[in-house]
Design a protein around this motif. Structure first.
Motif, PDB file in Angstrom:
ATOM      1  N   UNK A   1      46.759  41.938  24.846  1.00  0.00           N
ATOM      2  CA  UNK A   1      47.141  41.843  26.251  1.00  0.00           C
ATOM      3  C   UNK A   1      46.137  42.543  27.155  1.00  0.00           C
ATOM      4  N   UNK A   2      45.635  43.692  26.711  1.00  0.00           N
ATOM      5  CA  UNK A   2      44.605  44.396  27.471  1.00  0.00           C
ATOM      6  C   UNK A   2      43.311  43.606  27.553  1.00  0.00           C
ATOM      7  N   UNK A   3      42.962  42.913  26.484  1.00  0.00           N
ATOM      8  CA  UNK A   3      41.759  42.072  26.507  1.00  0.00           C
ATOM      9  C   UNK A   3      41.901  40.928  27.501  1.00  0.00           C
ATOM     10  N   UNK A   4      43.075  40.316  27.569  1.00  0.00           N
ATOM     11  CA  UNK A   4      43.301  39.252  28.568  1.00  0.00           C
ATOM     12  C   UNK A   4      43.140  39.833  29.962  1.00  0.00           C
ATOM     13  N   UNK A   5      43.732  40.978  30.199  1.00  0.00           N
ATOM     14  CA  UNK A   5      43.650  41.642  31.500  1.00  0.00           C
ATOM     15  C   UNK A   5      42.195  41.906  31.869  1.00  0.00           C
ATOM     16  N   UNK A   6      41.441  42.490  30.963  1.00  0.00           N
ATOM     17  CA  UNK A   6      40.041  42.846  31.228  1.00  0.00           C
ATOM     18  C   UNK A   6      39.195  41.599  31.464  1.00  0.00           C
TER      19      UNK A   6
ATOM     20  N   UNK B   1      40.075  38.505  32.406  1.00  0.00           N
ATOM     21  CA  UNK B   1      40.392  37.791  33.644  1.00  0.00           C
ATOM     22  C   UNK B   1      39.942  38.608  34.858  1.00  0.00           C
ATOM     23  N   UNK B   2      40.089  39.919  34.780  1.00  0.00           N
ATOM     24  CA  UNK B   2      39.679  40.772  35.901  1.00  0.00           C
ATOM     25  C   UNK B   2      38.164  40.788  36.079  1.00  0.00           C
ATOM     26  N   UNK B   3      37.418  40.565  35.005  1.00  0.00           N
ATOM     27  CA  UNK B   3      35.958  40.586  35.099  1.00  0.00           C
ATOM     28  C   UNK B   3      35.376  39.246  35.531  1.00  0.00           C
TER      29      UNK B   3
ATOM     30  N   UNK C   1      46.798  30.510  40.354  1.00  0.00           N
ATOM     31  CA  UNK C   1      47.042  30.519  38.908  1.00  0.00           C
ATOM     32  C   UNK C   1      46.475  31.759  38.211  1.00  0.00           C
ATOM     33  N   UNK C   2      45.301  32.189  38.614  1.00  0.00           N
ATOM     34  CA  UNK C   2      44.733  33.373  37.970  1.00  0.00           C
ATOM     35  C   UNK C   2      45.460  34.641  38.401  1.00  0.00           C
ATOM     36  N   UNK C   3      46.056  34.627  39.583  1.00  0.00           N
ATOM     37  CA  UNK C   3      46.906  35.746  39.988  1.00  0.00           C
ATOM     38  C   UNK C   3      48.121  35.857  39.083  1.00  0.00           C
ATOM     39  N   UNK C   4      48.674  34.706  38.682  1.00  0.00           N
ATOM     40  CA  UNK C   4      49.803  34.706  37.749  1.00  0.00           C
ATOM     41  C   UNK C   4      49.376  35.257  36.397  1.00  0.00           C
ATOM     42  N   UNK C   5      48.201  34.869  35.938  1.00  0.00           N
ATOM     43  CA  UNK C   5      47.692  35.368  34.659  1.00  0.00           C
ATOM     44  C   UNK C   5      47.508  36.889  34.730  1.00  0.00           C
ATOM     45  N   UNK C   6      46.969  37.373  35.831  1.00  0.00           N
ATOM     46  CA  UNK C   6      46.792  38.826  35.992  1.00  0.00           C
ATOM     47  C   UNK C   6      48.147  39.530  36.033  1.00  0.00           C
TER      48      UNK C   6
ATOM     49  N   UNK D   1      36.223  32.998  30.216  1.00  0.00           N
ATOM     50  CA  UNK D   1      37.529  32.330  30.373  1.00  0.00           C
ATOM     51  C   UNK D   1      38.048  31.797  29.047  1.00  0.00           C
ATOM     52  N   UNK D   2      37.167  31.229  28.235  1.00  0.00           N
ATOM     53  CA  UNK D   2      37.589  30.711  26.930  1.00  0.00           C
ATOM     54  C   UNK D   2      38.099  31.861  26.059  1.00  0.00           C
ATOM     55  N   UNK D   3      37.398  32.983  26.067  1.00  0.00           N
ATOM     56  CA  UNK D   3      37.854  34.149  25.296  1.00  0.00           C
ATOM     57  C   UNK D   3      39.211  34.634  25.803  1.00  0.00           C
ATOM     58  N   UNK D   4      39.391  34.648  27.122  1.00  0.00           N
ATOM     59  CA  UNK D   4      40.677  35.068  27.694  1.00  0.00           C
ATOM     60  C   UNK D   4      41.801  34.120  27.276  1.00  0.00           C
ATOM     61  N   UNK D   5      41.513  32.822  27.227  1.00  0.00           N
ATOM     62  CA  UNK D   5      42.518  31.842  26.795  1.00  0.00           C
ATOM     63  C   UNK D   5      42.905  32.101  25.343  1.00  0.00           C
ATOM     64  N   UNK D   6      41.913  32.307  24.485  1.00  0.00           N
ATOM     65  CA  UNK D   6      42.187  32.566  23.064  1.00  0.00           C
ATOM     66  C   UNK D   6      43.027  33.826  22.910  1.00  0.00           C
ATOM     67  N   UNK D   7      42.658  34.897  23.586  1.00  0.00           N
ATOM     68  CA  UNK D   7      43.412  36.145  23.470  1.00  0.00           C
ATOM     69  C   UNK D   7      44.810  36.020  24.076  1.00  0.00           C
ATOM     70  N   UNK D   8      44.959  35.195  25.117  1.00  0.00           N
ATOM     71  CA  UNK D   8      46.288  34.979  25.693  1.00  0.00           C
ATOM     72  C   UNK D   8      47.201  34.288  24.684  1.00  0.00           C
TER      73      UNK D   8
END
Length: 152
Positions: free
Chosen positions: A33-38, A40-42, A50-55, A124-131
């Motif tokens: 979850x922290x990896x998704x946060x980091x 998307x924030x970067x 939509x990205x606000x919802x992800x954050x 973004x692809x890494x964030x999707x995988x971690x999500x």
């Protein structure tokens, strides 16, 4: 020491949360979850909605999982069946949140593939995988929490 399932009618406290299933999943949930946060924030937050919802999902679930883990470690549950039910409800809600956030993020990544640079596309692809990994961890935790609640 191998992970064990919580005995029927008990909730772990203290370091017991590090040796019982499903509570051993708190740390991986926090990491992914922290990896998704980091990630998307970067990234460029465009489009914002939509990205606000992800954050929101990643920050909310990170903070709530951390607080939930601290409450369990401190023994605030006092071995109550209500806490076992609340554990199941929270993790079920986290599954729904992360699933919707992962789908939103995957869709935005595919739609904006051409407009994003290669670096931001890969982030973004890494964030999707971690999500989706976080979704799977929360799903497993929810199922195991439901089983624990059933036998409480």
């Amino acid at each position: 020491m191998a992970a064990t399932t919580a005995q029927s009618g008990t909730l772990p406290s203290g370091m017991g949360i590090c040796t019982t299933v499903p509570d051993i999943l708190y740390l991986p949930e926090l990491v992914f979850g922290g990896l998704v946060w980091i990630l998307v924030a970067s990234n460029h937050v465009q489009p914002q909605n939509p990205l606000g919802w992800v954050m929101f999902v990643s920050v909310f679930c990170f903070v709530m999982t951390f607080l939930w883990m601290i409450l369990f470690a401190a023994g605030c549950h006092k071995n109550s069946s209500g806490w076992a039910a609340a554990d199941f409800v929270y993790h079920g809600l986290a599954v729904l949140f992360y699933l919707s956030a992962g789908v939103d993020l995957a869709f935005i990544t595919l739609v904006l593939k051409e407009t994003l640079g290669l670096q931001f596309y890969q982030i973004n692809v890494a964030a999707v995988v971690f999500a989706f990994v976080a979704t799977l961890l929360y799903f497993i935790h929810a199922i195991l929490s439901a089983i624990r609640w059933k036998y409480f």
